[in-house]
Design a protein around this motif. Structure first.
Motif, PDB file in Angstrom:
ATOM      1  N   UNK A 448     -33.149  -0.059 -14.171  1.00 58.74           N
ATOM      2  CA  UNK A 448     -34.215   0.690 -13.516  1.00 58.74           C
ATOM      3  C   UNK A 448     -33.697   1.921 -12.800  1.00 58.74           C
ATOM      4  N   UNK A 449     -34.281   2.217 -11.635  1.00 61.40           N
ATOM      5  CA  UNK A 449     -33.855   3.408 -10.908  1.00 61.40           C
ATOM      6  C   UNK A 449     -32.687   3.144  -9.972  1.00 61.40           C
ATOM      7  N   UNK A 450     -32.007   2.026 -10.153  1.00 64.34           N
ATOM      8  CA  UNK A 450     -30.788   1.766  -9.403  1.00 64.34           C
ATOM      9  C   UNK A 450     -29.738   2.841  -9.685  1.00 64.34           C
ATOM     10  N   UNK A 451     -29.882   3.515 -10.840  1.00 62.65           N
ATOM     11  CA  UNK A 451     -28.925   4.573 -11.173  1.00 62.65           C
ATOM     12  C   UNK A 451     -28.919   5.698 -10.137  1.00 62.65           C
ATOM     13  N   UNK A 452     -30.036   5.871  -9.413  1.00 60.09           N
ATOM     14  CA  UNK A 452     -30.094   6.928  -8.415  1.00 60.09           C
ATOM     15  C   UNK A 452     -29.269   6.580  -7.181  1.00 60.09           C
TER      16      UNK A 452
END
Length: 470
Positions: A448-452
């Motif tokens: 998910x947006x954990x990459x941010x």
């Protein structure tokens, strides 16, 4: 259908990892490329810098003039992720535009070129990237459409190789979601794994196995099948296509790895296939699963007449794919690794490799579940695989394309995680929580947006190391 008569291409969902690779290929081939996506991202910024016109408002006014005024010369490519009420999508449908899904366009391309298609529940992005890099570094003319950003080329599209009379080889990542891989026309097929996933699409485990089986039967009758040993067992070896088939795996009787050594920044191993033996290969993207992925890439390289020296160079120079076992910090007593793993088997593979690399260090994992349906369907498996860590931090579920499902939350994984340190933490409170925890080996997992959070965590850890040095 071919691309004859087309001079402009408009992609709906252009910021997606698969769509953007197509956008880049069309741009490279001289087409005017434009598109729409819901939100800006580093990837859309790169596409704009490369000369593509991108809008972030789903309005008819955002459609470029060359698309509106010359519909007969325009190709519209769309992703099923586009909402049904999309203004642009419905405009193109209602006005007779040539409208194709991404998978259909890849189907056209793969019917034109000699194609190596890589599929599997896990490992397909790294394996296809490794194959493409191995072929390119050996001078083979290639085009590769990938599902991740390669560290060697900083792109999800790889082009090049020496100009020669050899035919261009296309390497394509074959995505099982929405059964899109069944539109491809591969000469050679690689199947890295066949574990159940995307049950929201397939319904149950048997149907996804049937999908993979249908896919491997797409291989050309004069082509080859490279299949991971457990995937072969799951599909049923008697059901595989009657073509040249090579089974691989860490302990396979076909293609295997021996003398595997897990080092802090690499894995060293020997390649054996009954005919060839290459000793002391070094792979600088760690992980037992990546050694297995390398077996398929090496076998394909050998079958395409790439020398042992070129294989060594190609393997040792491969830098991996962003968010696939990506080591951001490895200094002293502090390590930070980020991985895209979002399935129990992927988590198990990742954490087992981290354990082998750093057997004496405390392992802390931050996991963001991806999709309510996947969390529900594989809750027991997630809990079991996360139990390989000493400490587990769970973030809220990333919904992606789904609406919430009653009773399905990250909290449902807690009871099954067999470790003394496990808790739910919000993204907003994560950094203050890490300040107090001071982890030795930290791994972030999720699609998910954990990459941010990754650059934030990497900077935090590096700053902490500087403080310790003082």
């Amino acid at each position: 259908m071919s691309f004859e008569g087309i001079n402009s291409v408009h992609l709906l969902g252009i910021g997606g990892i698969g769509m953007s690779a197509l956008a880049r290929w069309f741009r490279h081939e001289g087409y005017a490329v434009s598109g729409y996506d819901r939100t800006p991202s580093p990837l859309t910024e790169e596409l704009i810098a490369e000369g593509m016109q991108i809008s972030f408002e789903d309005k008819l006014e955002s459609i470029p003039a060359q698309i509106k005024d010359h519909s007969e010369k325009a190709l519209i490519i769309w992703t099923p992720a586009m909402p049904k009420d999309s203004a642009q999508l419905n405009f193109f449908r209602d006005n007779g535009y040539q409208l194709k899904k991404r998978s259909e366009v890849l189907g056209i391309l793969t019917s034109t070129y000699y194609t190596i298609a890589v599929a599997g529940t896990h490992g397909k992005t790294t394996t296809s990237s490794m194959i493409a890099h191995m072929l390119k570094s050996a001078g083979k003319p290639i085009v590769a459409f990938l599902g991740g950003i390669t560290q060697n080329y900083q792109s999800n599209l790889i082009l090049g190789g020496k100009k020669s009379k050899e035919p261009t080889l296309v390497v394509v990542e074959a995505d099982e979601f929405d059964r899109s891989f069944l539109r491809l026309h591969p000469n050679e097929v690689v199947l890295t794994s066949a574990d159940p996933d995307h049950l929201d699409v397939y319904g149950d485990e048997q149907h996804i196995l049937d999908g993979f089986l249908e896919f491997v039967h797409l291989a050309d009758k004069k082509g080859r099948l490279y299949i991971q040993q457990h995937a072969a067992q799951r599909l049923g070896e008697g059901k595989l296509p009657k073509i040249a088939t090579r089974e691989y795996g860490l302990r396979s009787s076909g293609i295997s790895a021996e003398n595997i050594q897990a080092r802090p920044g690499s894995f060293v191993f020997d390649y054996l296939d009954g005919k060839n033996e290459i000793k002391g290969l070094e792979l600088f993207i760690p992980g037992f699963h990546n050694v297995e992925n390398a077996l398929a890439a090496i076998a394909i390289a050998l079958d395409h007449n790439i020398s042992e020296e070129q294989i060594r160079l190609g393997l040792s120079s491969f830098k991996g794919v962003k968010r696939r076992f990506e080591i951001h910090v490895n200094e002293g007593n502090h390590v930070y690794i980020d991985d895209y793993a979002h399935h129990p088997e992927e988590i198990r593979a990742c954490l087992s490799s981290v354990r082998a690399m750093f057997p004496t260090k405390k392992l802390t994992v931050i996991f963001q579940p991806h999709l309510f349906s996947r969390t529900r369907d594989f809750a027991e498996g997630f809990s079991e695989s996360l139990s390989l860590a000493d400490s587990v931090i769970l973030l809220d579920i990333y919904p992606a394309r789904e609406l919430p499902i009653e009773g399905v939350t990250s909290a449902m994984l807690l009871d099954g995680i067999n470790t003394d340190h496990k808790e739910l933490v919000s993204k907003e409170d994560l950094m203050s929580h890490l300040d107090k925890a001071s982890p030795e080996v930290l791994v972030t997992l999720g699609a998910g947006d954990i990459d941010r959070l990754v650059p934030v965590i990497a900077t935090w850890m590096k700053e902490g190391l500087n403080r310790y040095a003082l």
